[in-house]
Design an enzyme around this catalytic site. Structure first.
Site, short mmCIF file in Angstrom:
data_model
loop_
_atom_site.label_atom_id
_atom_site.label_comp_id
_atom_site.label_asym_id
_atom_site.label_seq_id
_atom_site.Cartn_x
_atom_site.Cartn_y
_atom_site.Cartn_z
N SER A 134 0.85 -1.19 0.00
CA SER A 134 0.00 0.00 0.00
C SER A 134 0.89 1.25 0.00
CB SER A 134 -0.95 -0.05 1.19
OG SER A 134 -1.96 0.93 1.09
N ASP B 58 -8.74 -5.49 -6.01
CA ASP B 58 -8.23 -4.27 -5.38
C ASP B 58 -8.72 -3.07 -6.18
OD1 ASP B 58 -6.75 -2.14 -4.33
OD2 ASP B 58 -4.93 -3.34 -4.09
N HIS C 51 -7.76 -4.79 -1.59
CA HIS C 51 -6.56 -4.08 -1.15
C HIS C 51 -6.04 -4.60 0.20
CE1 HIS C 51 -3.79 -0.71 -1.41
NE2 HIS C 51 -4.01 -0.45 -0.14
#
Lengths: 349, 349
Positions: free
Chosen positions: B156, B299, B329
């Protein structure tokens, strides 16, 4: 502008007063739709429904079959242009000779859907379900002496109302076209709308209703389009950059779109219709009406898989189509040619 | 609680003062990482970097290869539990014998990334780019006398920082593993983060910072999971319903998650890291380090297509993998077994 949640602060097309002022034919008699229809053009009226009134426009060829057209939460009764109001309607792309809304062959009925009224705190006075909307439409049809709609075409929130109408009053609906709507709302869509309502509630509580409405609409805009379309349209690099702040192209877009929306949508109405979408639920097996289901590729608000699930459970499915598009949920507004081809089949017999 | 945007109001794990209070070894001498490493366990310190300080933990077998682990905007230096702090770290699922973070074989370096400081209005004092974060990490490595990291694993926001580090300081990075991050941010993700920042700015301007942080986090939660996972977990029907209001299961979930986040994340830090993610950009062709790219199915924040585009442009791609998951995600946190198998290959030679 009163920005502290006062209910009368801003009024959009849907507000009854504005209609009475702007349209000469919107008198009480004009309510009797069909009979007072003149020169095949205009029927604009407001209809008292208890404390609510339902504004509508009925336009097109006298005596022709009636299509009820229902759109998203910002849609109103002005579906297509006509001599009485030549401004483009919200579904103008489907209007014209040979198209779904051909006023020489059909009549188009548009309504401004109800909201939950406005309490003293600027919030909705009550919940409005999609079945409440359907009941208001049936009352309007009674007033207009329309026994049976030839077709109900509903997209997004309007598609939910169309399903509620067909479920409970099948005798009033000849056939049904449902676009980007399903029998229930998926929890991801609810989560996104919950966040939008929380933003507006914060705005109402702090005297920033307009600003909060713009932000909430910005969140909604992300659910109306696709990542692919945004990627094609907007540069990921900042359009403006200092040591303290940055602004992106997509940021300008959602800010502007939010501000325009906030100018015309009262917070209480937004909160009521947003919640109404989340409360929507019909049982597909109970819908005895011939139905066409249309989904949009990349629709994150109503995923095509959910439309397919609806289609599979309908007793009288005509067709199920997934529109090829890069626009996602907004395809019903931005892809009139593709949608028109599917509607031509749906309306052919 | 001061809720008007005061900067010192709430302090999270990342705050320097809290570290100094809670950990006996966090004195100035402990900064000299490697040399003061005792019993192969703990190295906690703060490091002055101009006006900023970068808190870190270095744990594991003395002299073993060092893995730098970088996570999302709410991650901090406590990556895995160790004798000095037996509470679970944010990436605890990858810890243990035979796993990526096996403290008998490797050392794990965790850092609390910088933010932009806090101005008098509660907003960030300045922009922080992912390259700024990388520069702070390099300064920390100099202090710790770590010439070269064996591996940098970033997920991330941490994946963006990892890319920036490898792009500008390739001599400090043996290999790179990038999870759910890409060379630039897609405009849809930016739009969603812009809306979150607008919400927090509204909260700061109206004395409702904590509430606004919770709402913004609620919006973010919708981007961390998938519609499928939400549909499996939450009933679409309201859990509570009156004539005026309704509450949904998913609503309770995002409200609670938002409130927990707001308790520990200061608004200025959130605004700085959120904007940092949108400003992130590296040129894949300039990354001379061996790289494994991992994407997560579903995602929406970093679509697998974007990870694939990154992978295709990297001069030294080891492998590109799409994790099969329903978590989107968040898979880097919720799928430790699947992620661990991919990491095992990446770390094997």
């Amino acid at each position: 502008m009163d920005d502290r949640g006062g209910c009368g602060a801003r009024v959009n097309r849907s507000a009854v007063g504005a209609l009475r002022e702007s349209r000469g034919r919107s008198d009480r008699r004009a309510v009797r739709g069909d009979r007072h229809h003149r020169r095949g053009v205009l029927m604009t009226a407001t209809l008292p429904l208890g404390v609510e009134t339902l504004a509508h426009e009925l336009v097109g060829a006298p005596g022709a079959p009636v299509i009820l057209a229902l759109g998203g939460i910002s849609a109103d009764r002005h579906v297509v242009s006509h001599p009485g109001d030549p401004t483009p309607g919200w579904w103008q792309g489907l209007a014209g000779p040979g198209r779904a809304f051909d006023l020489a062959l059909r009549r188009v009925l548009g309504v401004t859907l109800r909201d939950g009224g406005c309490g003293p705190d600027g919030r909705p006075a009550r919940i409005v379900t999609t079945h409440d909307q359907a009941a208001s439409i049936v009352a309007l049809l009674d007033e207009l002496e329309i026994a049976r709609l030839d077709t109900v075409i509903g997209a997004s929130y309007g598609g939910m109302v169309a399903l509620a109408l067909a479920e409970r009053w099948p005798e009033r609906v000849g056939r049904l076209v449902v676009i980007s709507a399903a029998h229930e709302t998926n929890p991801m869509a609810t989560a996104l709308r919950v966040a939008q309502r929380q933003i507006v509630e914060l705005g109402l509580a702090t005297g920033r209703a307009t600003e909060s409405m713009a932000i909430a609409r910005g969140v909604a805009m992300t659910t109306y389009r696709t990542a692919r379309e945004f990627a094609e349209r907007f540069d990921p690099a900042p359009a403006h950059l200092t040591t303290q702040a940055a602004e992106f192209e997509v940021e300008r877009y959602i800010r502007r779109a939010g501000e325009r929306f906030a100018e015309r949508m009262p917070p209480a109405r937004f909160l009521a219709l947003s919640l109404s979408a989340d409360l929507h639920r019909v049982v597909p097996e109970r819908i005895a009406v011939r139905t066409t289901v249309i989904a949009a590729q990349g629709d994150t608000l109503v995923p095509p898989s959910q439309s397919r699930a609806l289609a599979r459970r309908l007793p009288r499915l005509d067709t199920f189509t997934i529109l090829r598009t890069r626009f996602g949920h907004d395809a019903f507004l931005t892809e009139p040619a593709r949608l028109g081809r599917v509607l031509a089949t749906a309306l052919a017999d």
